[in-house]
Design an enzyme around this catalytic site. Structure first.
Site, PDB file in Angstrom:
ATOM      1  N   LYS A 104       0.019   4.387  -0.262  1.00  0.00           N
ATOM      2  CA  LYS A 104      -0.488   5.448   0.183  1.00  0.00           C
ATOM      3  C   LYS A 104      -0.492   6.569  -0.651  1.00  0.00           C
ATOM      4  CE  LYS A 104       0.505   3.369   4.796  1.00  0.00           C
ATOM      5  NZ  LYS A 104       0.295   3.528   6.180  1.00  0.00           N
ATOM      6  N   GLY A 142       2.585   2.354  10.460  1.00  0.00           N
ATOM      7  CA  GLY A 142       3.359   3.430  10.194  1.00  0.00           C
ATOM      8  C   GLY A 142       3.956   3.677  11.547  1.00  0.00           C
ATOM      9  N   GLU A 160      -4.999  -5.333  10.742  1.00  0.00           N
ATOM     10  CA  GLU A 160      -3.978  -4.431  10.830  1.00  0.00           C
ATOM     11  C   GLU A 160      -4.333  -3.508  12.294  1.00  0.00           C
ATOM     12  OE1 GLU A 160      -2.249  -2.891   6.838  1.00  0.00           O
ATOM     13  OE2 GLU A 160      -3.908  -1.709   7.429  1.00  0.00           O
ATOM     14  N   ASN A 163       0.881  -1.104  -0.125  1.00  0.00           N
ATOM     15  CA  ASN A 163      -0.016  -0.144   0.026  1.00  0.00           C
ATOM     16  C   ASN A 163       0.980   1.169   0.011  1.00  0.00           C
ATOM     17  OD1 ASN A 163      -1.817   2.112   0.542  1.00  0.00           O
ATOM     18  ND2 ASN A 163      -2.188   1.445   2.363  1.00  0.00           N
ATOM     19  N   HIS A 206      -9.220   0.939   5.125  1.00  0.00           N
ATOM     20  CA  HIS A 206      -7.968   1.103   5.850  1.00  0.00           C
ATOM     21  C   HIS A 206      -7.968   2.036   6.959  1.00  0.00           C
ATOM     22  CE1 HIS A 206      -3.972   2.454   6.429  1.00  0.00           C
ATOM     23  NE2 HIS A 206      -3.589   1.323   5.838  1.00  0.00           N
ATOM     24  N   GLU A 235      -6.688   4.502   7.916  1.00  0.00           N
ATOM     25  CA  GLU A 235      -6.418   5.938   7.907  1.00  0.00           C
ATOM     26  C   GLU A 235      -7.657   6.433   7.215  1.00  0.00           C
ATOM     27  OE1 GLU A 235      -2.763   5.448   5.664  1.00  0.00           O
ATOM     28  OE2 GLU A 235      -1.744   4.813   7.153  1.00  0.00           O
ATOM     29  N   SER A 257       3.564  -1.987  10.138  1.00  0.00           N
ATOM     30  CA  SER A 257       5.494  -2.043  10.435  1.00  0.00           C
ATOM     31  C   SER A 257       5.908  -3.192   9.924  1.00  0.00           C
ATOM     32  CB  SER A 257       5.559  -1.559  11.756  1.00  0.00           C
ATOM     33  OG  SER A 257       4.993  -0.300  12.079  1.00  0.00           O
TER      34      SER A 257
HETATM   35  C1  PEP Z   1      -0.517   0.066   5.711  1.00  0.00           C
HETATM   36  O1  PEP Z   1      -0.548   1.073   5.420  1.00  0.00           O
HETATM   37  O2  PEP Z   1      -1.561  -0.837   5.808  1.00  0.00           O
HETATM   38  C2  PEP Z   1       0.485  -0.297   6.729  1.00  0.00           C
HETATM   39  C3  PEP Z   1       0.713  -1.572   7.263  1.00  0.00           C
HETATM   40  O3  PEP Z   1       1.452   0.684   6.937  1.00  0.00           O
HETATM   41  P1  PEP Z   1       2.888   0.193   7.625  1.00  0.00           P
HETATM   42  O4  PEP Z   1       3.368  -1.043   7.005  1.00  0.00           O
HETATM   43  O5  PEP Z   1       3.813   1.579   7.274  1.00  0.00           O
HETATM   44  O6  PEP Z   1       2.899   0.287   9.076  1.00  0.00           O
END
Ligand code: PEP
Length: 253
Positions: free
Chosen positions: A11, A172, A166, A9, A94, A96, A213
């Site tokens: 973003k 992040g 998640e 992803n 997601h 976000e 992460s």
């Molecule tokens: C994501 O955007 O779904 C995500 C898991 O981000 P990150 O790997 O940066 O934590």
């Protein structure tokens, strides 16, 4: 029996030129990895260019969002069939989107139905906030997100859905969940909830990814667990070496 899936992803990162540069490396390096479904989710504007580059590469393309209406006066939105013109996958719900753009389990559900209707593979995100995690309510929160987000999906379509667990506190932040904790949620919370909704056989066919992460350094810890069927990767998917190493780690031995 479930093919692992690793999705990147991106973003809101990368211009079309930057996206092309990254994909020129990935189309070769990811293309060489067998036994894992690979998906890139760039920003909308890069999608047509990347779709062309990925033709015949064995790497799938996904959008980071869609709107549930077919067309009309919805300024700034992108319809399911517009996504389907270029992509095979779409990320839905997601954290976000939930945090910054007001998405709810109800809107997730509408988007999920719209995605399935046009034949996209939805990657539906669920996960608890730090406050909910600390309060010990992960199971309850995730179960509710699944029950409401996946409501009304017929059991026969269920194996075509991908769920991404998640935990919001891990996205992040550089503070990944442990493999053990993620597997626990996948095995004891998500799969049983899917089983209640769609029956055991259908639930067993649904891929459950971990996201939060994931890096080249910690990926193997997650993929060692049988109920972690791959990863949704944010930050680390912007670096070719990282996402290639994560994808290699997802190959089942
Ligand atoms: C994501 O955007 O779904 C995500 C898991 O981000 P990150 O790997 O940066 O934590």
């Amino acid at each position: 029996m479930r093919t692992p899936l690793v999705a990147g992803n991106w973003k809101m990162n990368k211009t079309v030129a930057e996206a092309r540069e990254l994909v020129s490396v990935l189309q070769v390096k990811l293309g060489e990895i067998a036994g894992v479904e690979k998906v890139l989710c760039p920003p909308y504007l890069a999608i047509p260019a990347i779709a062309e580059m990925l033709q015949g590469s064995g790497i799938g393309l996904g959008a980071q969002n869609l709107y549930w209406q077919e067309k009309g006066a919805f300024t700034g939105e992108v319809a399911p069939n517009m996504v389907k013109e270029f992509c095979q996958y779409v990320i839905i719900g997601h954290s976000e989107r939930r945090t910054y753009f007001g998405e709810t389990d109800e809107s997730v559900n509408k988007k999920l139905h719209a995605a399935l209707k046009v034949g996209l593979t939805p990657i539906v995100c669920v996960g608890e906030t730090l406050q909910q995690y600390e309060a010990g309510s992960t199971s309850e929160v995730v179960r509710l997100q699944l029950r409401e987000g996946l409501a009304g999906v017929d059991a026969a379509s269920a194996p075509g859905i991908v769920v991404a667990y998640e935990p919001v506190w891990a996205i992040g932040t550089g503070k990944a969940s442990s493999g053990e904790n993620a597997n626990h949620v996948h095995q004891r919370v998500i799969r049983p909830a899917l089983s209640d909704l769609f029956g055991t056989a259908n639930a067993d066919a649904i891929r459950i990814l971990y996201g939060g992460s994931v890096t080249a350094a910690n990926a193997a810890e997650f993929f060692a667990y049988p109920d972690i069927d791959g990863a949704l990767v944010g930050g680390a998917s912007l670096k070719a070496d990282e996402i290639v190493a994560i994808t290699k780690a997802a190959v089942r031995s």
